[in-house]
Design a protein around this motif. Structure first.
Motif, PDB file in Angstrom:
ATOM      1  N   SER A 132       3.088 -31.892 -18.081  1.00  0.00           N
ATOM      2  CA  SER A 132       1.661 -31.704 -18.359  1.00  0.00           C
ATOM      3  C   SER A 132       1.276 -32.563 -19.543  1.00  0.00           C
ATOM      4  O   SER A 132       1.754 -32.359 -20.657  1.00  0.00           O
ATOM      5  CB  SER A 132       1.387 -30.231 -18.677  1.00  0.00           C
ATOM      6  OG  SER A 132       0.241 -30.119 -19.514  1.00  0.00           O
ATOM      7  N   ALA A 157       2.788 -35.119 -13.078  1.00  0.00           N
ATOM      8  CA  ALA A 157       2.893 -34.194 -11.937  1.00  0.00           C
ATOM      9  C   ALA A 157       3.813 -34.744 -10.851  1.00  0.00           C
ATOM     10  O   ALA A 157       4.290 -34.008  -9.993  1.00  0.00           O
ATOM     11  CB  ALA A 157       1.498 -33.920 -11.381  1.00  0.00           C
ATOM     12  N   PRO A 206       3.529 -26.284 -16.629  1.00  0.00           N
ATOM     13  CA  PRO A 206       2.297 -25.514 -16.483  1.00  0.00           C
ATOM     14  C   PRO A 206       2.540 -24.177 -15.790  1.00  0.00           C
ATOM     15  O   PRO A 206       2.050 -23.151 -16.213  1.00  0.00           O
ATOM     16  CB  PRO A 206       1.401 -26.402 -15.626  1.00  0.00           C
ATOM     17  CG  PRO A 206       2.006 -27.758 -15.682  1.00  0.00           C
ATOM     18  CD  PRO A 206       3.469 -27.561 -15.902  1.00  0.00           C
ATOM     19  N   SER A 207       3.306 -24.193 -14.709  1.00  0.00           N
ATOM     20  CA  SER A 207       3.450 -22.947 -13.955  1.00  0.00           C
ATOM     21  C   SER A 207       4.818 -22.934 -13.294  1.00  0.00           C
ATOM     22  O   SER A 207       5.834 -23.136 -13.957  1.00  0.00           O
ATOM     23  CB  SER A 207       2.332 -22.821 -12.936  1.00  0.00           C
ATOM     24  OG  SER A 207       2.333 -23.948 -12.090  1.00  0.00           O
ATOM     25  N   SER A 226       0.891 -21.281 -17.802  1.00  0.00           N
ATOM     26  CA  SER A 226      -0.023 -20.401 -17.072  1.00  0.00           C
ATOM     27  C   SER A 226       0.277 -18.947 -17.394  1.00  0.00           C
ATOM     28  O   SER A 226       1.199 -18.629 -18.140  1.00  0.00           O
ATOM     29  CB  SER A 226       0.058 -20.669 -15.577  1.00  0.00           C
ATOM     30  OG  SER A 226       1.368 -20.496 -15.142  1.00  0.00           O
ATOM     31  N   SER A 279      -3.525 -29.413 -16.119  1.00  0.00           N
ATOM     32  CA  SER A 279      -2.802 -28.197 -16.457  1.00  0.00           C
ATOM     33  C   SER A 279      -3.590 -27.364 -17.450  1.00  0.00           C
ATOM     34  O   SER A 279      -3.475 -26.139 -17.470  1.00  0.00           O
ATOM     35  CB  SER A 279      -1.408 -28.515 -16.996  1.00  0.00           C
ATOM     36  OG  SER A 279      -1.507 -29.223 -18.210  1.00  0.00           O
ATOM     37  N   THR A 291      -5.906 -25.356 -15.107  1.00  0.00           N
ATOM     38  CA  THR A 291      -5.269 -24.293 -14.316  1.00  0.00           C
ATOM     39  C   THR A 291      -4.681 -23.204 -15.215  1.00  0.00           C
ATOM     40  O   THR A 291      -4.813 -22.019 -14.930  1.00  0.00           O
ATOM     41  CB  THR A 291      -4.161 -24.856 -13.396  1.00  0.00           C
ATOM     42  OG1 THR A 291      -3.230 -25.587 -14.202  1.00  0.00           O
ATOM     43  CG2 THR A 291      -4.728 -25.772 -12.343  1.00  0.00           C
ATOM     44  N   SER A 292      -4.029 -23.608 -16.303  1.00  0.00           N
ATOM     45  CA  SER A 292      -3.401 -22.616 -17.172  1.00  0.00           C
ATOM     46  C   SER A 292      -4.446 -21.723 -17.815  1.00  0.00           C
ATOM     47  O   SER A 292      -4.295 -20.502 -17.885  1.00  0.00           O
ATOM     48  CB  SER A 292      -2.614 -23.297 -18.297  1.00  0.00           C
ATOM     49  OG  SER A 292      -1.704 -24.198 -17.772  1.00  0.00           O
TER      50      SER A 292
END
Lengths: 701, 701
Positions: free
Chosen positions: A313, A363, A393-394, A424, B169, B172-173
Motif C-alpha cells: 500500500s 497491488a 491493507p487487508s 483494514s 488502500s 478501503t481501510s
C-alpha cells in the motif's frame, strides 16, 4: 524482595464480608471462585450465614478451619481494620482489601485507618494489597480475587505477560485489551492505595518470576524511589521489558491522582528522564500498550536505529515514512546485497529502479503472494536494519493464510523485531487472528508500528549501554565543599573537579577590580561576591559589558554600594571580575536532589526557550559510560548541540567530562549537597564549554 | 463544480477488459455487481466472450447497446488509452481506470499515457477517475466500481459520511473502519493518480451534497491550490467538517508519495497552516479518524475551549487530565450552579468537598446507575463547558442498558458535543454497540476523546471567526514597490504601510556615516546598501555594536571596501546606520509566495530556535478579523508572545497591525511581489514590535 505467591497463587481464600446475594458486590467474588472450577479452598466469612454459594460460612476469621493463604476483605470501611487484624491473627499470609474510603478523598480518619492496616500487616508479616483495590486476576488458572471478572482466560503460554496497576480500571481495562490481542497474560494486579504492597513490590516479584517475559504497568505514584530505581536496573539487567504508562504527568493529572488515591504524583520530568535512562518503554496512552507488549514479547531488540518498511500500500508506506521522520527514526539505507534480493521480488516495472525504503511492492504483489515475505527475509539480513514493519491493507491477496506461516517463521527466527500492520478493520479479523495465533505482533496503524520499533530500540540501547564495561573508577579523594560558598569559590572548586569555568578574579576593592580587568582584557563583567547573596541581580550586584578601567572601578563601587544597601546583613568579600563571553548557545547543567529519587545530574538548553519548553533531562547515578550522549538524545534541541545548519557541534568529550564530573560530585557529596546550578554553561564558537556562573547549595539542616 | 453523479450513482456500467474468470482481478467487478442485487445495467466488454457472469458481453465499447454512465477500465496499461478513447466516443459519461503503471514509477511513457487519457476525457466532457485507482464504493446501494469489495453496507442514515482518498488502500481501510464504528457511510472514492478528477473535484461535489454531513479525506497532493482553498472556505461556510489525514508531511513521506503516485507533496508547513486557518480537522493517523468522524457527525461545535470530564474510573480521570494539560485544553472551572447539581450525584464521602474537573464519581456510582448521566446533564448546562467526555471502564454497572438511552438523549439534545469512552476491550462490545446504535461517539481512550473535542473546538473557532463581520476595507491607493530595492528603501516603503521599522539613515560616505551615528546615538550598526546585495553578511557588509564616531567611520570604510571587493558588479549606494536594538525576543514575519497556494502571510519565532524547531505559521488571504491571534495560537512559543513568566506580552494590536499590513501588501502587489522577509522583527522590553531588517524580492521574470 517480598514473595507475593500467597497473593498471586493462593490455595485457600477467605472472603470476609461475603454476601449471600451472589449478584451483589460482596457476593460476586464467591460466585466467581465457585464458577472458576479451580481447586481452591473457599471460606466465606459472614456471622449471619451458615453457607454461602455452597461453601460453609464462618462467623469470623478466628473460626476458619485453617490459616488461609489470602483473605479478601469486603466489609464496610469502618469494619476493615478489625477484619484485617482478625485475618492477621488467624495467620493469613495475605489480605486483599477491596473496600474503599481511606487514603483517597480528604478525610483524615480514612488515611489513619489505611496507615493502621499497613502497620498490622507488617507487624504480623502478612502481605496486604489495597485498600481501594480491584484485587488480583489470575488468568492462568482463571481465578479472580475481585468483584470484577469477565471470566476470560489467556492463550498459551499463559503467564508470560503481567499487568500491574494502581488504578483498578487500569488493571481490568488493560488486561481485557491484552486478552483481546491474544496475548498470553498471566496476572492482573491492582495495588490500589498501597497501604502495604506497592507497585515496586510487585515489580520486584515479577522481575524474578522466570515465566514472566514482559510487564505492563500503569502507575500514578512511586513511593520508594530508591527501590524503584533498583528494580528498573534489575529489569534492564535481565533484559525484561517494562511497558509503562505514568498517569499524573501534568499539573491537572497530578491533582486527579491526589484526589483519587491520596498519592502524590511526584516530579514527572525527573521520573521521565529516569525511565529513559533505565530503558523503561514509556507510553502515554492505554491504546499503545497491547501492540507494544506484543512487539516486546518477541524478545528481539533492534541493535541499530534504522528501520525498514515493506508494504503493498503506497499510502501505508508514506504514513510510515512520515511518522519515522517525525519521530527522528532513520529509514535504513539498504545495502547492495539486500537491494538485490528485494529487487527480485518487485514488480517488473520497478526492476530497473533503485530500491528505496519504505518498499512499496504495489497491488501487483497480489499475484506473487510470497514476495513481501521474501523481502522481509532480505531486510532482516541487512546490518543497517534494526527492525522491520510489514504492512498490508487487508487479507493481502488469495494466499493470505499461507504467507502468514512463512512470515511467522521469519518473525520468530530473526534476531530482529518484525511487526505486522493490517490497515483494514473487521474485514481482516480472520487474518489478524491467524497472525496473532502465530505470535506475530499486529498493529492497526503503520505509525504505531514505527513508534513501537523506536521504543524497543530505546530499550535495546539502554540494555547495551548498561552492558558496556564501565571505566575503572579512579581512586581520588573527594574535594571538600568550599568553606565559604560564593560564585567565585564555587567556580574555583568546580575547576578542581575538572569542570571548565570562566576565569574570574576576586577583587576586594574597586581599584583592585580595575587592575583585574586590565589583566583579563575587556569587556568584563563585575559581580558582587558574598556568601549570603546567591541571587546577585536582585540586589543590583551585577554590571556587564564594561569596556575600560574607569568603568570597571565605577561599576565596582556601584555594585558594592547597592549590595550593602539591599543586604546590610551580608558579608561582602568584594567583587569578581570576569571576561565577557558571548556564547553561541547557552546550556544549563547541575545537580538536583529529587525528593523521591535523590541526586540526579541535569543537562538542558538555557535561555528563554528552556523556560518555555523545559528542554531539560536528568540522570540517576551511577552514570553509564555513554550517558552524556544519551542525555543529548533526550533533548528537543539536540540538533543544536550536534551541529545543525553548519554550527560547530558541542565537543562530545567536553560534554561527557562535564556530566561525569557532576556525577562524581553528586556521589562524593551525597547528603551534604543540596543542589548545584550551572547556569549558563556557555558553548563557544569552537564548540567548547565554559561555566559562566554557578550556585552551590548545602543541604538545609 | 463538476457533477460527479455518473461516477457515484451510475445506472449503467460497462466493464472494459472483463475476465470470464470471476475470481480473477478483472472478473471480480462483474461478480460484485451481479451479487449486489442492485438494479443496474452491466455490460462486460471482452472481444473473445459472448457472455460473462450471466451478462451479455460486447467486443468493444462501440458495440454497447447504450452510452453507459460509467466504464470501468481493467485492460493492461498499454491498452488503456485506446479503451478510454473508445468509451469517450461511445458517449460514456465517466470512466474509472483501475489499471496501473502510469504516473507512478519512473517511466516517461506512463506519465505521457496518463496525460493523454486526461486530455481525451476533457475533450469529450467525460469524467475520468484514475488511473491507478481502487474506484468507487457505494455503501448506500452496496455497489462497488472496484476489484476490492467486502460486501458491507452502511447503517442508516447511510450516505451522511463520505470518504475520499488518493490512495486506494486509504479508501478501503478507512471505509472498513468507519463501518466497524457503525457510521452511516455513503461513499468511498479513490482518486488514484488523478489524470482528470481530483480530490478537489470530489470535495466540491460532496460539499454541495446535502445528504453528506461529514467528509473524511486522505490525500497526498493538492494539485490546484486556489480551488482547494475555495472548497475549504465553502465547507467552513456550510459548517460541514472535513477530517483530513495529509500523507507526505515529511521529506521521507513526500519521497514515498512521489514514487507511489507521481505526485509532488508540496510544502507541508504552508498547507498545515492553511488547514488550521480554514477549520479543517487535521489528524496524523488513520486510527484517529473513526472517533473523530463520529464526534463531528453530532453536528455540535464547542463554543468555548473548556471541557469537562466525568468518569467512575480515577485512572481515566487522570489520563484525561494529563492529555488536556499536554494539549493545552483547559479543564473548565465549573460554575456554582453546575457544582451544586454535580454534588447531588456524588457519593456521600464527596458531598462536603469542592467539585473538581475531571469528576470522579468512583466505583460507588455503580449503585446509582444514572448519577453519571445526571452529571453530564448538569455539565452541558454550564457556560464554561464547551464539550463533555463521559468515561466508564466497562459495562458501567448493572443498569448499563438503561443509562445508554438517557445518555443518548442528552448527546442529541445538547448543543455541545458529548462523547463517551469505554476503557475495556471486547468485554464491552455489547455496550459499545448499544451506544453506537444510539449515535453516541465512542472512544477507546480518554486521551483520544479529549483530543477530538480540541479538534472540534478548532473547527468551531474557524467557523465563528469566518462568520464575524470583516472590518470595512479602507479605500487606499497601493504604494508602489521601491524603484531601487535595498534594505533602506524597503524599510522606508514598509513604514509607509504603517509597519514599525527601525530608524535607519543612509550615508553615502564614511564621514556621513559618522554624522548619522552622532544623530542616532550609540551603539550603532553599519551595513552596506546596494540593490545588488541582498545577503550583506556574506560580503563582509555588516559591522555591529559601534560605540563612537571614529569606529563608525572606520567600519563604514571597511564595509564599503569589502563589498566592493566581493561584488565588483554591485552599485554601492553607501552604508546605512541604525541604532542597535537589543530585542527581548526576535520574531520573523513576511510574505511567502507558495507555488501551490499563492501569497501567504508568515509569522514565527526567530533566532536559532526557529531554525531548529521551525516554529512558524502562515495564513492565506484574505485574513479573518482575529487572524493574528489565531496565528499566535499555532505557535509552540505562544507563551513567550503572551507574557509567560512575567514577560511583557507582545502588544496584540501591534501584531494584528503588522499582519494586516502584510496582507494588504500581498494583495496589492500580487503578481509582482516575489517575497518579503522581515527578519528579525524585534520585540522590545515594552512589548512593541520593530522591524530591524527586511528583504524584498520582485517576481522573477
Amino acid at each position: 524482595m517480598r514473595d507475593l505467591t500467597p497473593l498471586l497463587a493462593p490455595r485457600s481464600i477467605a472472603i470476609v464480608g461475603a454476601s449471600s446475594t451472589l449478584t451483589a458486590l460482596a457476593g460476586k467474588p464467591v460466585a466467581f471462585l465457585r464458577d472458576s472450577g479451580v481447586d481452591v479452598a473457599v471460606y466465606p466469612v459472614n456471622p449471619s450465614r451458615d453457607e454461602i454459594g455452597g461453601y460453609t460460612a464462618y462467623p469470623d476469621p478466628s473460626a476458619l478451619p485453617e490459616a488461609p493463604d489470602v483473605g479478601l476483605v469486603l466489609v464496610p470501611a469502618q469494619a476493615v481494620v478489625a477484619a484485617v487484624e482478625a485475618l492477621a491473627k488467624r495467620g493469613a499470609k495475605a489480605a486483599v482489601v477491596i473496600s474503599s474510603g481511606f487514603g483517597e478523598g480528604d478525610r483524615a480518619e480514612g488515611a489513619a485507618a489505611q496507615a493502621r492496616m499497613g502497620e498490622i500487616a507488617r507487624e504480623h508479616g502478612m502481605l496486604l494489597l489495597g485498600p481501594n483495590t480491584l484485587g488480583v486476576h489470575d488468568y492462568v488458572r482463571g481465578l479472580p480475587l475481585s468483584f470484577v471478572w469477565y471470566g476470560r482466560k489467556a492463550s498459551d503460554p499463559a503467564g508470560t505477560v503481567a499487568v500491574v496497576s494502581q488504578s483498578g480500571s487500569g488493571m481490568t481495562s488493560l488486561s481485557d485489551r491484552l486478552l483481546d490481542a491474544g496475548l498470553p497474560l498471566g496476572y492482573g494486579i491492582a495495588t490500589g492505595n498501597e497501604a502495604d504492597v506497592t507497585v515496586v513490590d510487585v515489580l520486584e516479584h515479577l522481575a524474578e518470576d522466570d515465566r514472566v517475559k514482559v510487564i505492563a504497568a500503569v502507575f500514578e505514584e512511586v513511593r520508594d524511589g530508591t527501590r524503584f530505581i533498583a528494580v528498573l536496573r534489575r529489569l534492564r539487567e535481565l533484559g525484561k521489558p517494562l511497558v509503562a504508562l505514568k498517569v499524573g504527568r501534568t499539573e491537572s493529572g497530578s491533582a486527579m491522582v491526589k484526589s483519587h488515591t491520596g498519592a502524590l504524583a511526584g516530579s514527572y520530568p525527573t521520573l521521565k528522564a529516569l525511565l529513559r535512562q533505565y530503558g523503561v518503554i514509556e507510553v502515554t496512552d492505554l491504546d499503545q500498550i497491547p501492540g507494544m507488549v506484543a512487539a516486546a514479547l518477541l524478545g528481539h531488540l533492534p541493535t541499530v536505529d534504522g528501520i525498514a518498511v515493506v508494504t503493498n500500500s503506497g499510502g501505508a508506506a508514506a504514513i510510515a515514512a512520515d511518522r519515522a521522520d517525525e519521530l527522528g527514526v532513520p529509514l535504513a539505507q539498504l545495502g547492495e546485497l539486500a537491494q538485490g534480493k528485494v529487487r527480485e521480488n518487485l514488480p517488473a516495472f520497478a526492476q530497473d529502479q533503485a530500491v528505496g525504503n519504505p518498499i512499496d511492492v504495489t497491488a501487483q504483489s497480489m499475484q506473487r503472494p510470497f514476495s513481501m515475505v521474501d523481502i522481509v527475509d532480505a531486510l532482516v539480513e541487512d546490518p543497517a536494519v534494526g527492525g522491520v514493519v510489514h504492512a498490508v491493507p487487508s487479507s493481502g491477496g488469495p494466499a493470505g493464510g499461507q504467507w502468514v506461516d512463512r512470515l511467522a517463521d521469519t518473525v520468530h527466527s530473526s534476531p530482529k523485531p518484525v511487526v505486522s500492520v493490517i490497515l483494514s478493520g473487521k474485514e481482516s479479523d480472520g487474518l489478524r487472528q491467524r497472525l496473532r495465533d502465530r505470535g506475530v505482533p499486529v498493529f492497526s496503524s503503520p505509525a504505531a508500528a514505527v513508534e513501537a520499533l523506536q521504543l524497543l530500540r530505546r530499550f535495546g540501547r539502554a540494555v547495551e549501554s548498561a552492558a558496556q564495561p564501565a571505566a575503572p573508577a579512579e581512586e581520588r579523594e573527594p574535594i571538600p565543599l568550599p568553606a565559604t560558598i560564593t560564585e567565585n569559590s564555587t567556580l574555583q572548586w568546580l575547576s578542581e573537579y575538572g569542570v571548565p569555568v570562566a576565569r574570574q578574579l576576586l577583587a576586594a576593592t574597586p581599584e583592585a577590580a580595575a587592575e583585574a580587568a586590565e589583566e583579563l582584557g575587556y569587556p568584563v563583567a563585575v559581580k558582587i561576591s558574598s556568601p549570603q547573596i546567591a541571587h546577585k541581580t536582585e540586589v543590583g550586584g551585577v554590571a556587564l559589558g564594561l569596556g575600560d578601567a574607569a568603568s570597571v572601578k565605577a561599576a565596582a563601587q556601584q555594585v558594592l554600594a547597592s549590595a550593602a544597601a539591599a543586604r546590610p546583613d551580608a558579608v561582602l568579600e568584594g567583587v569578581t571580575v570576569s571576561r565577557m563571553v558571548t556564547p553561541v548557545l547557552e546550556l544549563i547543567s547541575g545537580i538536583h536532589i529529587d525528593p523521591t529519587f535523590g541526586p540526579v545530574v541535569l543537562l538542558g538548553l538555557g535561555g528563554i526557550w528552556a523556560e518555555v519548553l523545559g528542554d531539560v533531562t536528568m540522570r540517576g547515578l551511577p552514570l553509564g559510560p555513554d550517558e552524556a550522549e544519551r542525555m543529548v538524545d533526550d533533548l528537543q534541541g539536540a540538533p543544536l548541540l550536534r551541529g545543525a545548519r553548519g554550527r560547530t557541534p558541542v565537543d562530545p568529550a567536553a560534554l561527557s567530562a562535564l556530566v561525569d564530573a557532576l556525577a562524581r560530585i553528586a556521589v562524593e557529596h551525597d547528603g551534604e549537597l543540596g543542589g548545584l546550578d550551572l547556569n549558563p554553561v556557555a558553548v563557544t564558537a569552537e564548540g567548547e564549554l565554559v561555566v559562566l556562573d554557578a550556585a552551590l547549595f548545602r543541604t538545609e539542616v
